[in-house]
Design an enzyme around this catalytic site. Sequence first.
Site, PDB file in Angstrom:
ATOM      1  N   CYS A   1     -26.463   4.320  16.548  1.00 26.88           N
ATOM      2  CA  CYS A   1     -26.257   5.342  15.525  1.00 26.88           C
ATOM      3  C   CYS A   1     -25.874   4.593  14.267  1.00 26.88           C
ATOM      4  O   CYS A   1     -24.733   4.169  14.129  1.00 26.88           O
ATOM      5  CB  CYS A   1     -25.168   6.330  15.933  1.00 26.88           C
ATOM      6  SG  CYS A   1     -24.740   7.478  14.603  1.00 26.88           S
TER       7      CYS A   1
ATOM      8  N   CYS B   1     -23.112   6.656  11.996  1.00 26.67           N
ATOM      9  CA  CYS B   1     -21.716   6.856  12.424  1.00 26.67           C
ATOM     10  C   CYS B   1     -21.565   6.284  13.823  1.00 26.67           C
ATOM     11  O   CYS B   1     -21.544   5.065  13.985  1.00 26.67           O
ATOM     12  CB  CYS B   1     -21.275   8.313  12.308  1.00 26.67           C
ATOM     13  SG  CYS B   1     -22.346   9.568  13.034  1.00 26.67           S
ATOM     14  N   SER B   2     -21.500   7.140  14.854  1.00 29.54           N
ATOM     15  CA  SER B   2     -21.235   6.611  16.195  1.00 29.54           C
ATOM     16  C   SER B   2     -21.725   7.575  17.266  1.00 29.54           C
ATOM     17  O   SER B   2     -21.141   7.648  18.342  1.00 29.54           O
ATOM     18  CB  SER B   2     -19.740   6.389  16.368  1.00 29.54           C
ATOM     19  OG  SER B   2     -19.060   7.604  16.103  1.00 29.54           O
ATOM     20  N   CYS B   3     -22.800   8.322  17.006  1.00 33.95           N
ATOM     21  CA  CYS B   3     -23.300   9.313  17.970  1.00 33.95           C
ATOM     22  C   CYS B   3     -23.635   8.621  19.286  1.00 33.95           C
ATOM     23  O   CYS B   3     -24.272   7.557  19.301  1.00 33.95           O
ATOM     24  CB  CYS B   3     -24.527  10.023  17.395  1.00 33.95           C
ATOM     25  SG  CYS B   3     -24.106  10.951  15.902  1.00 33.95           S
TER      26      CYS B   3
END
Lengths: 220, 220, 205, 205
Positions: free
Chosen positions: C109, C112-114
């Site tokens: 991702c 962000c941090s999906c």
Amino acid sequence: MSNTVHDMGGMHGFGPVEPEPNEPVFHAPWEGRVHAMQRVLGAAGLWSIDGGRASLETLNPATYLASTYYQRWYLGLERRVVNYGLVGADELATGHSLRPAKQLAGTLTLADAQKPPIRGNFERPPAAPAKFKAGDRVRTVEMNPPTHTRLPRYARDKAGVVEAIRGCHVYPDTAALDVHDENPQWLYTVVFTGQELWGPASDPTIKVSIEAFEPYLLPA
Amino acid sequence: MSNTVHDMGGMHGFGPVEPEPNEPVFHAPWEGRVHAMQRVLGAAGLWSIDGGRASLETLNPATYLASTYYQRWYLGLERRVVNYGLVGADELATGHSLRPAKQLAGTLTLADAQKPPIRGNFERPPAAPAKFKAGDRVRTVEMNPPTHTRLPRYARDKAGVVEAIRGCHVYPDTAALDVHDENPQWLYTVVFTGQELWGPASDPTIKVSIEAFEPYLLPA
Amino acid sequence: MPDHDHHHDHDHSELSDIQLRVRALETILTEKGYVDPATIDQIVESYETKIGPKNGARLVARAWIDPDFKAALLKDATEAANSLGHVSPVGSHLIAVENTPQTHNLVVCTLCSCYPWEVLGLPPVWYKSAPYRSRAVIDPRGVLHDFGVSLPADTEIRIWDSTAETRFIVLPMRPEGTENWSEERLAEIITRDCMIGTGLPAVQR
Amino acid sequence: MPDHDHHHDHDHSELSDIQLRVRALETILTEKGYVDPATIDQIVESYETKIGPKNGARLVARAWIDPDFKAALLKDATEAANSLGHVSPVGSHLIAVENTPQTHNLVVCTLCSCYPWEVLGLPPVWYKSAPYRSRAVIDPRGVLHDFGVSLPADTEIRIWDSTAETRFIVLPMRPEGTENWSEERLAEIITRDCMIGTGLPAVQR
């Protein structure tokens, strides 16, 4: 490197520009010392102006953004004096010279410094005629080299028009890696509309030009 | 915002990835508290998941890069509780509630927390049929909005192929600004070659897909 | 003072006392009745003890031994996972992508941090870090090298950038030498990194 | 510890003691004979006292009163500047760009801080700052607003990104009410910002 945070044209989020009325040339004495040391050592010809830039661009992005301008200059200079063998890490740690100096081709002397400074000339004889002329439509290349370049990310793979030929100059992409690899290239002013660079929602009154070396351009 | 440093796909200079063997879920107790508080308050429906993301993206880039992941979560959460009127800056300064709470539509209860967590469903009924189908050639738009988007910079104005339709989902670009403005849009997996994204020098064995909402795509 | 110094100092006060500030915020939210510390405790405990990559490993192990389940998983991973019953319920739009001798999948991702929490737990620090997010899409072989993974030069690497609410889990190739293994034994070699694409299942010999 | 913490701490030790480190480096370089502190003093003094925007202002003022000089300046600013004799010598490839009622010019260096030192002195902190470098090319009207400058909505704004060793100086429009002014008086209203494009010459009334 090419895609580090130094390549910040078009980024958001840094806040307003803050003009500083009556600002001094240097905000602390050490800034002036860093500036001057860089000029003196730069005259030795160990690295190119682009090699100097590359040494700042390769700072960790968090460090780059957290640093002031002259802090970055210092950190880049420190890297270069170590990488080019002028100063050892042990000497930086102790704060004193621990061994004899390396012989340099030449640095700036007091007599040089008393004359008004003048920029170097980066124009060189061309190896071939210029491929483009004023008025030509061009497209910039897409490229993302892990090494130094002067084609900003926002102006890659974009259609523009050559406005002027600026002569044939030292090519930053190679000279950054080796001061002797000047590889001269034709330089052009290339103009883009804001809408080409930023999309249909861009302010239609904007035009942006970059100074583009010939390897950055394709006919369009 | 769209072009802040959070949009880091393709950037250079951050160094190697550092796997951490046997890493704990949280590296300090406060990280878990931040994570959990975010979940509890998120259930109140004051902001969307993209509104939450936007609150981190608008941190000053130097702060963003200098912060750890949960430090960013905390800073974003602090912004949101203040911006949505749940907590006053004076309360943050004193560390105590100074006035009655605002009525919330609902937060996560202990009973909710005892059940296994399950992600929200962001699929919504479509307002119109999907414009594209698997196999269609598309071009992503060029856009650089000062507000939230999920079209990364590296994948703008690039030619790709639709690989799959993923349904019709809440549109992040509007829902980030207003939790009620879901503006559902068709979502596609769109694939690009590495050479399209990064240029002819790219590793030819790379393909990259993004999950692209219909407004990000033009027929090609 | 140059404005960069200003930002720099500001950043510092923003970060140095993070523990105290988190505690103060929890106090305020608790006093106001917005949060209940017991609920916070419960959520933290769930993530620390219940929700982790073992859930994903069971899906992969089952897919390795049951061709019908594998087909179902690749068709709709959410539905397939929930059909097992014994793993945590999985939210919508989990997508399983299959490694083959021709193609290796890698999930990132960049924005962000999906990450598929229900099947892999919370993401590791490196997954959320700038080096991984920046390089996975432009230099995946370099990233794999950082994990000690080297693929044949002609293997296609497919990077999935999780830019929406779809979530991805990699279905790695079953290694040779596991022909008679039980589902439980297979699950043990299916590490979290295998299901992100930064690792390959290994058989200890 | 997450690796970000590591970087964070590292950055700190890199920056906190900058004065001491600069002094140490100068000591080492001096002991080795690479630099002479008197040379350093001289360079600092030159930049603090001799090289500044007054040089550029004289070029602009002359161009305002002398059409031939203006034409020469727009043709080859290096040669024109050096023909005046009394300004500092100017290196190659100085380019003067003219503001008109139709077009306003703005100079930036998005990649670092390229700037025409010989005619404007060292650049101000804001010119080297992230806000200016990032926004000048995408939101020039917003940048001008930060300087209190507002242009007509239909004025074309031409941004010059100094990505090579060419250097740019803006030739602002001569304001009304200066018809009988001497070259010296004109030079006084030509500020540095006017020659970058973030200011306009103003006549005090």
